[in-house]
Scaffold this active site. Structure first.
Site, mmCIF file in Angstrom:
data_model
loop_
_atom_site.group_PDB
_atom_site.id
_atom_site.type_symbol
_atom_site.label_atom_id
_atom_site.label_comp_id
_atom_site.label_asym_id
_atom_site.label_seq_id
_atom_site.Cartn_x
_atom_site.Cartn_y
_atom_site.Cartn_z
ATOM 1 N N MET A 87 0.815 -1.216 0.000
ATOM 2 C CA MET A 87 0.000 0.000 0.000
ATOM 3 C C MET A 87 0.853 1.273 0.000
ATOM 4 O O MET A 87 0.668 2.163 0.824
ATOM 5 C CB MET A 87 -0.939 -0.010 1.213
ATOM 6 C CG MET A 87 -1.777 -1.262 1.327
ATOM 7 S SD MET A 87 -2.779 -1.592 -0.124
ATOM 8 C CE MET A 87 -4.126 -0.468 0.202
ATOM 9 N N ARG A 88 1.774 1.356 -0.943
ATOM 10 C CA ARG A 88 2.573 2.565 -1.094
ATOM 11 C C ARG A 88 2.526 3.016 -2.541
ATOM 12 O O ARG A 88 2.571 2.186 -3.453
ATOM 13 C CB ARG A 88 4.049 2.318 -0.739
ATOM 14 C CG ARG A 88 4.311 1.959 0.700
ATOM 15 C CD ARG A 88 4.073 3.103 1.654
ATOM 16 N NE ARG A 88 4.856 4.294 1.336
ATOM 17 C CZ ARG A 88 4.568 5.507 1.818
ATOM 18 N NH1 ARG A 88 3.532 5.691 2.604
ATOM 19 N NH2 ARG A 88 5.318 6.546 1.504
ATOM 20 N N ILE A 89 2.476 4.335 -2.719
ATOM 21 C CA ILE A 89 2.604 4.888 -4.070
ATOM 22 C C ILE A 89 4.083 4.870 -4.406
ATOM 23 O O ILE A 89 4.924 5.290 -3.594
ATOM 24 C CB ILE A 89 2.033 6.315 -4.129
ATOM 25 C CG1 ILE A 89 0.531 6.268 -3.889
ATOM 26 C CG2 ILE A 89 2.367 6.979 -5.466
ATOM 27 C CD1 ILE A 89 -0.127 7.627 -3.753
ATOM 28 N N ASN A 104 0.883 -6.102 -9.950
ATOM 29 C CA ASN A 104 0.108 -5.646 -8.797
ATOM 30 C C ASN A 104 -1.291 -6.245 -8.858
ATOM 31 O O ASN A 104 -1.841 -6.455 -9.938
ATOM 32 C CB ASN A 104 -0.012 -4.113 -8.797
ATOM 33 C CG ASN A 104 -0.750 -3.585 -7.588
ATOM 34 O OD1 ASN A 104 -0.510 -4.016 -6.458
ATOM 35 N ND2 ASN A 104 -1.668 -2.654 -7.803
ATOM 36 N N HIS A 106 -5.181 -5.518 -7.681
ATOM 37 C CA HIS A 106 -6.029 -4.400 -7.239
ATOM 38 C C HIS A 106 -7.476 -4.885 -7.147
ATOM 39 O O HIS A 106 -8.003 -5.462 -8.096
ATOM 40 C CB HIS A 106 -5.929 -3.228 -8.230
ATOM 41 C CG HIS A 106 -6.749 -2.060 -7.791
ATOM 42 N ND1 HIS A 106 -6.347 -1.219 -6.779
ATOM 43 C CD2 HIS A 106 -7.977 -1.631 -8.178
ATOM 44 C CE1 HIS A 106 -7.283 -0.309 -6.568
ATOM 45 N NE2 HIS A 106 -8.278 -0.535 -7.409
ATOM 46 N N SER A 133 -8.453 -7.120 -10.365
ATOM 47 C CA SER A 133 -7.631 -6.999 -11.575
ATOM 48 C C SER A 133 -6.177 -7.226 -11.202
ATOM 49 O O SER A 133 -5.738 -6.798 -10.133
ATOM 50 C CB SER A 133 -7.738 -5.593 -12.174
ATOM 51 O OG SER A 133 -9.072 -5.244 -12.433
ATOM 52 N N LEU A 141 -0.681 5.188 -11.108
ATOM 53 C CA LEU A 141 -1.219 4.411 -9.981
ATOM 54 C C LEU A 141 -2.433 3.589 -10.407
ATOM 55 O O LEU A 141 -3.405 4.137 -10.918
ATOM 56 C CB LEU A 141 -1.605 5.369 -8.845
ATOM 57 C CG LEU A 141 -2.214 4.715 -7.605
ATOM 58 C CD1 LEU A 141 -1.185 3.864 -6.872
ATOM 59 C CD2 LEU A 141 -2.803 5.762 -6.683
ATOM 60 N N ASP A 142 -2.355 2.273 -10.201
ATOM 61 C CA ASP A 142 -3.434 1.341 -10.573
ATOM 62 C C ASP A 142 -3.825 1.500 -12.040
ATOM 63 O O ASP A 142 -4.962 1.201 -12.420
ATOM 64 C CB ASP A 142 -4.675 1.543 -9.681
ATOM 65 C CG ASP A 142 -4.390 1.281 -8.211
ATOM 66 O OD1 ASP A 142 -3.512 0.448 -7.926
ATOM 67 O OD2 ASP A 142 -5.038 1.924 -7.372
HETATM 68 C C1 GRF Z 1 -6.131 -7.218 -1.339
HETATM 69 O O1 GRF Z 1 -7.487 -6.966 -1.467
HETATM 70 C C2 GRF Z 1 -5.376 -6.623 -2.490
HETATM 71 O O2 GRF Z 1 -6.072 -6.684 -3.684
HETATM 72 C C3 GRF Z 1 -5.241 -5.199 -2.025
HETATM 73 O O3 GRF Z 1 -4.956 -5.303 -0.662
HETATM 74 C C4 GRF Z 1 -5.523 -6.492 -0.152
HETATM 75 C C5 GRF Z 1 -4.424 -7.279 0.482
HETATM 76 O O4 GRF Z 1 -4.915 -8.389 1.169
HETATM 77 N N1 GRF Z 1 -4.288 -4.467 -2.818
HETATM 78 P P1 GRF Z 1 -3.897 -9.459 1.742
HETATM 79 O O5 GRF Z 1 -2.840 -8.694 2.544
HETATM 80 O O6 GRF Z 1 -3.304 -10.225 0.604
HETATM 81 O O7 GRF Z 1 -4.724 -10.333 2.660
#
Ligand code: GRF
Length: 201
Positions: A87-89, A104, A106, A133, A141-142
């Site tokens: 969860m980092r840009i 990645n 998402h 996805s 980003l994404d």
């Molecule tokens: C998942 O929903 C992933 O798509 C999102 O963050 C969540 C991570 O879940 N980017 P986990 O840490 O794999 O349980």
């Protein structure tokens, strides 16, 4: 193929990748988290995989954090860098460096709902379908080329939690499949287009 997995949280996707690694020819060299308390680090340790916690709050800038991250990754010379709930840009320098070998996951049907809180936003928008996805990471980003998606129906009375749970089940399966395509050298990024067996996806 040697791989590095980056996480920030629970690591349920990481667990699915660990559980299937042998079947998909993936040798997980290390798991790196920007959050030292991420439960995913415990999962990696339980599987005897080296871990690194690099706390982004200890750095003055995004660039410095990314440089440290990159130095740690490069020690392992991986063929694939897997963002599994990281969860980092990332800076454009970083994404450029690993372009074509960084994936990645998402939790939305991109291009819908880039960013955070995707499940609640899908419910609020009255979507009948939602999902996950997997895409190549580029500077946007994404926004990198989508490789594969898996859909779930949004059902009456769904909450963000209930929907997230169903999407997560899809995530675990789809990510392993896509990583396997990559380790088999079937999946490529060519001129910003994702291809499987030389066919555009
Ligand atoms: C998942 O929903 C992933 O798509 C999102 O963050 C969540 C991570 O879940 N980017 P986990 O840490 O794999 O349980």
């Amino acid at each position: 193929m040697k791989g590095i997995v980056l996480i920030s949280g629970s690591g349920s996707n990481l667990q699915s990748i660990i559980d299937n690694a042998k079947n998909i020819d993936l040798d997980i060299q290390a798991v790196i988290s920007n959050n030292k308390d991420a439960y995913g680090l415990t999962r990696a340790q339980a599987a005897n995989i080296p871990t690194h916690a690099i706390d982004h709050k200890q750095f003055f800038s995004r660039e410095e954090f990314d440089q440290s991250l990159s130095q740690t990754i490069d020690q392992y010379n991986p063929g694939i860098v897997i963002l599994a709930g990281f969860m980092r840009i990332l800076t454009p320098e970083f994404t450029k460096k690993y372009e074509g070998k960084m994936l990645n996951i998402h939790p939305s049907l991109l291009p819908k709902f880039q960013g955070l809180n995707t499940h609640q936003r899908a419910i609020d928008a009255g979507e009948s379908e939602h999902g996950v996805s997997i895409h190549f990471v580029t500077a946007e980003l994404d926004g990198g080329p989508v490789i594969a998606q898996s859909k779930v129906k949004v059902i009456k009375n769904d909450t963000a939690e209930s929907l997230a749970k169903r999407v997560l089940t899809e995530e675990h399966q789809l990510f392993v499949q896509v990583i396997h395509w990559f380790t088999q050298n079937r999946l490529k990024l060519n001129n910003n287009i994702a291809t499987l067996d030389n066919k555009a996806l």
